[in-house]
Design an enzyme around this catalytic site. Structure first.
Site, mmCIF file in Angstrom:
data_model
loop_
_atom_site.group_PDB
_atom_site.id
_atom_site.type_symbol
_atom_site.label_atom_id
_atom_site.label_comp_id
_atom_site.label_asym_id
_atom_site.label_seq_id
_atom_site.Cartn_x
_atom_site.Cartn_y
_atom_site.Cartn_z
ATOM 1 N N TYR A 101 -1.658 0.180 10.739
ATOM 2 C CA TYR A 101 -1.718 -0.313 9.352
ATOM 3 C C TYR A 101 -0.426 0.025 8.609
ATOM 4 C CZ TYR A 101 -3.663 -0.959 4.603
ATOM 5 O OH TYR A 101 -3.893 -1.358 3.300
ATOM 6 N N SER A 110 0.870 -1.172 0.000
ATOM 7 C CA SER A 110 0.000 0.000 0.000
ATOM 8 C C SER A 110 0.905 1.219 0.000
ATOM 9 C CB SER A 110 -0.858 0.000 1.275
ATOM 10 O OG SER A 110 -1.499 1.247 1.446
#
Ligand code: NAP
Length: 254
Positions: free
Chosen positions: A152, A139
């Protein structure tokens, strides 16, 4: 599960979003796709859809954090062309001061250890294929941080580092390692899972953004990277919507 002549691609997290779209596109590109996720009904339905479209798919229920189950799954493959490590996601958006350590642990388990489990278990088959490809869906969160994202971001940094390090360690073997790092992708479940079913909070993630990426946009980049000639290694592909200049700079028409 070995179909002579047809390259096989294993996709984790194929029950929704980017994983499901990648399964459809890799199947259309000529791979026999093996769909894995915990929700068996969803991957079975998708496998049926892909087979009905004239392509080849099978479904196998698998939790990537269950190492024994992953090892058992891997025994089915003598050779493997592609492994797409897509299973993952975010839990919560709390500041470091108040974030739940259990969320952090679960994010590390699925995004990092899940990728490690699958990659370790299938690396022998990927090598045996003579032209193996490991894809890691990281990501943009794995490349820079943002407020409320630390758990995250830390997990996706772990996935990124796994990909980078593996590439160094296996150079000279016939396996390439590709990292795809998407920015904002509007999928049905990612933000809802992050906010534990709170649809209002989930909708705010995409509020006013004219065109966030779709699962198909990301699947297109995965499929493109996997279908380059074997000597071409797309080390890292960062893909964002035009309206997103960074993790924290998003154009919203509100
Ligand atoms: P999604 O629709 O929530 O998909 C997540 C997938 O992971 C689901 O298929 C889920 O299937 C699977 N999964 C979760 N835990 C698992 C486990 N323990 N074992 C096996 N499968 C598991 O989200 P998405 O948007 O498509 O995201 C896919 C990947 O792209 C994730 O790694 C995510 O972090 C990354 N990503 C997403 C975005 C975004 O904005 N959406 C941006 C950058 C990167 P089951 O629940 O059926 O197991």
């Amino acid at each position: 599960m070995s179909a002579p002549g047809t390259p096989i691609a294993v996709i984790t997290g194929a029950s929704s979003g980017i994983g499901a779209a990648t399964a459809r596109q890799l199947a259309a590109a000529g791979y026999r796709v093996v769909l894995t996720a915990r929700r068996k009904d969803r991957i079975e339905a998708l496998a049926a859809e892909i087979n009905e479209a004239g392509h080849q798919a099978t479904a196998y229920a698998l939790d990537v954090t269950d190492r024994a189950a992953v090892d058992d799954f891997a025994t089915a493959f003598r050779t493997l062309a592609v492994l797409v490590n897509n299973a993952g996601g975010a839990l919560g958006a709390d500041p470091v001061a108040t974030g739940d350590p259990e969320d952090w642990r679960r994010m590390y388990e699925v995004n990092v250890l899940g990728t490690l489990n699958m990659t370790q278990a299938l690396l022998p088959a990927l090598t045996a294929s003579g032209d193996g490809t490991v894809v890691v869906l990281s990501s943009t969160a794995g490349h820079s941080t943002y407020e409320g994202g630390a758990g995250y971001v830390a997990a996706k940094n772990g996935a990124r580092v796994l990909a980078e390090t593996l590439r160094l360690e296996i150079v000279g073997t016939p396996v390439r390692v590709i990292e795809i790092a998407p920015g904002m992708v509007k999928t049905d479940e990612f933000a809802t899972t992050r906010f534990r079913g709170d649809a209002e909070k989930a909708a705010k993630v995409y509020a006013g953004v004219a065109e966030p990426l779709t699962a198909d946009d990301v699947a297109d980049t995965v499929t493109w990277a996997c279908t380059r000639p074997p000597h071409v290694n797309i080390d890292l592909l960062v893909v964002r919507p035009r309206a997103q200049a960074s993790n924290t700079k998003v154009h919203r028409e509100l």
